[in-house]
Motif scaffolding. Structure first.
Motif, PDB file in Angstrom:
ATOM      1  N   TYR A  85       0.835  -1.199   0.000  1.00 39.78           N
ATOM      2  CA  TYR A  85       0.000   0.000   0.000  1.00 39.78           C
ATOM      3  C   TYR A  85       0.870   1.250   0.000  1.00 39.78           C
ATOM      4  O   TYR A  85       1.887   1.300   0.686  1.00 39.78           O
ATOM      5  CB  TYR A  85      -0.852   0.059   1.273  1.00 39.78           C
ATOM      6  CG  TYR A  85      -1.790  -1.090   1.486  1.00 39.78           C
ATOM      7  CD1 TYR A  85      -3.101  -1.030   1.032  1.00 39.78           C
ATOM      8  CD2 TYR A  85      -1.388  -2.216   2.188  1.00 39.78           C
ATOM      9  CE1 TYR A  85      -3.980  -2.075   1.263  1.00 39.78           C
ATOM     10  CE2 TYR A  85      -2.263  -3.267   2.423  1.00 39.78           C
ATOM     11  CZ  TYR A  85      -3.555  -3.193   1.953  1.00 39.78           C
ATOM     12  OH  TYR A  85      -4.424  -4.224   2.180  1.00 39.78           O
ATOM     13  N   TRP A  86       0.420   2.266  -0.733  1.00 41.54           N
ATOM     14  CA  TRP A  86       1.007   3.603  -0.689  1.00 41.54           C
ATOM     15  C   TRP A  86      -0.137   4.550  -0.383  1.00 41.54           C
ATOM     16  O   TRP A  86      -0.942   4.871  -1.253  1.00 41.54           O
ATOM     17  CB  TRP A  86       1.659   3.964  -2.018  1.00 41.54           C
ATOM     18  CG  TRP A  86       2.878   3.166  -2.317  1.00 41.54           C
ATOM     19  CD1 TRP A  86       4.162   3.483  -1.960  1.00 41.54           C
ATOM     20  CD2 TRP A  86       2.951   1.922  -3.017  1.00 41.54           C
ATOM     21  NE1 TRP A  86       5.013   2.499  -2.401  1.00 41.54           N
ATOM     22  CE2 TRP A  86       4.300   1.531  -3.056  1.00 41.54           C
ATOM     23  CE3 TRP A  86       2.000   1.083  -3.616  1.00 41.54           C
ATOM     24  CZ2 TRP A  86       4.729   0.354  -3.658  1.00 41.54           C
ATOM     25  CZ3 TRP A  86       2.417  -0.085  -4.222  1.00 41.54           C
ATOM     26  CH2 TRP A  86       3.766  -0.438  -4.233  1.00 41.54           C
ATOM     27  N   ASP A  87      -0.224   4.986   0.855  1.00 39.05           N
ATOM     28  CA  ASP A  87      -1.313   5.860   1.271  1.00 39.05           C
ATOM     29  C   ASP A  87      -1.118   7.264   0.701  1.00 39.05           C
ATOM     30  O   ASP A  87       0.010   7.717   0.512  1.00 39.05           O
ATOM     31  CB  ASP A  87      -1.373   5.919   2.807  1.00 39.05           C
ATOM     32  CG  ASP A  87      -2.642   6.591   3.274  1.00 39.05           C
ATOM     33  OD1 ASP A  87      -3.686   5.918   3.300  1.00 39.05           O
ATOM     34  OD2 ASP A  87      -2.593   7.795   3.587  1.00 39.05           O
ATOM     35  N   ASP A  88      -2.228   7.946   0.458  1.00 38.87           N
ATOM     36  CA  ASP A  88      -2.171   9.299  -0.093  1.00 38.87           C
ATOM     37  C   ASP A  88      -1.471  10.284   0.842  1.00 38.87           C
ATOM     38  O   ASP A  88      -0.998  11.321   0.395  1.00 38.87           O
ATOM     39  CB  ASP A  88      -3.582   9.809  -0.412  1.00 38.87           C
ATOM     40  CG  ASP A  88      -4.217   9.080  -1.584  1.00 38.87           C
ATOM     41  OD1 ASP A  88      -3.479   8.486  -2.407  1.00 38.87           O
ATOM     42  OD2 ASP A  88      -5.462   9.099  -1.681  1.00 38.87           O
ATOM     43  N   THR A  89      -1.409   9.965   2.132  1.00 33.54           N
ATOM     44  CA  THR A  89      -0.733  10.859   3.080  1.00 33.54           C
ATOM     45  C   THR A  89       0.769  10.619   3.131  1.00 33.54           C
ATOM     46  O   THR A  89       1.488  11.346   3.805  1.00 33.54           O
ATOM     47  CB  THR A  89      -1.314  10.712   4.498  1.00 33.54           C
ATOM     48  OG1 THR A  89      -1.110   9.371   4.947  1.00 33.54           O
ATOM     49  CG2 THR A  89      -2.792  11.050   4.528  1.00 33.54           C
TER      50      THR A  89
END
Length: 116
Positions: A85-89
């Motif tokens: 996962y690469w979170d938007d934050t």
């Protein structure tokens, strides 16, 4: 001549931007089409229903925590039984699918239709 040169540069820049947008849209469309039938795409939920994470066919995810909708959103990639996962934050996370169960961030998540 200066105005003509600037116009030509602007046209080239706009043409490049349009072509990049078209290429990006086509690539996103191909990714979404490829992921539509992926066995892990769909809703994953913890046993108590507090965390609900939807893996969307376009390579994005949307996670609800309790009543906080879209608490975490970002992109994901699946390689075999591993998910990244690469979170938007800006933070990253990972998980593993084992026998149809998602182990992620200390949580155990089940497909929505088989949630316990």
């Amino acid at each position: 001549m200066s105005g003509s040169t600037n116009t030509t540069k602007l046209r080239r820049t706009l043409t490049a931007a349009v072509l990049m947008t078209i290429a990006g849209t086509a690539q996103a469309s191909e990714t979404e089409t490829a992921m539509t039938d992926h066995p892990y795409v769909g809703m994953w939920v913890t046993e108590d229903g507090h965390v609900r994470q939807e893996l969307l066919p376009n390579g994005r995810y949307d996670e609800t925590r309790g009543t906080r909708q879209s608490a975490y959103t970002g992109r994901y990639e699946i390689d075999g039984n591993q998910i990244q996962y690469w979170d938007d934050t800006g933070f990253t996370a990972d998980g593993t699918f084992v026998d149809g169960v998602l182990h992620h961030g200390g949580m155990i998540m089940y497909r929505e239709e088989t949630a316990r």
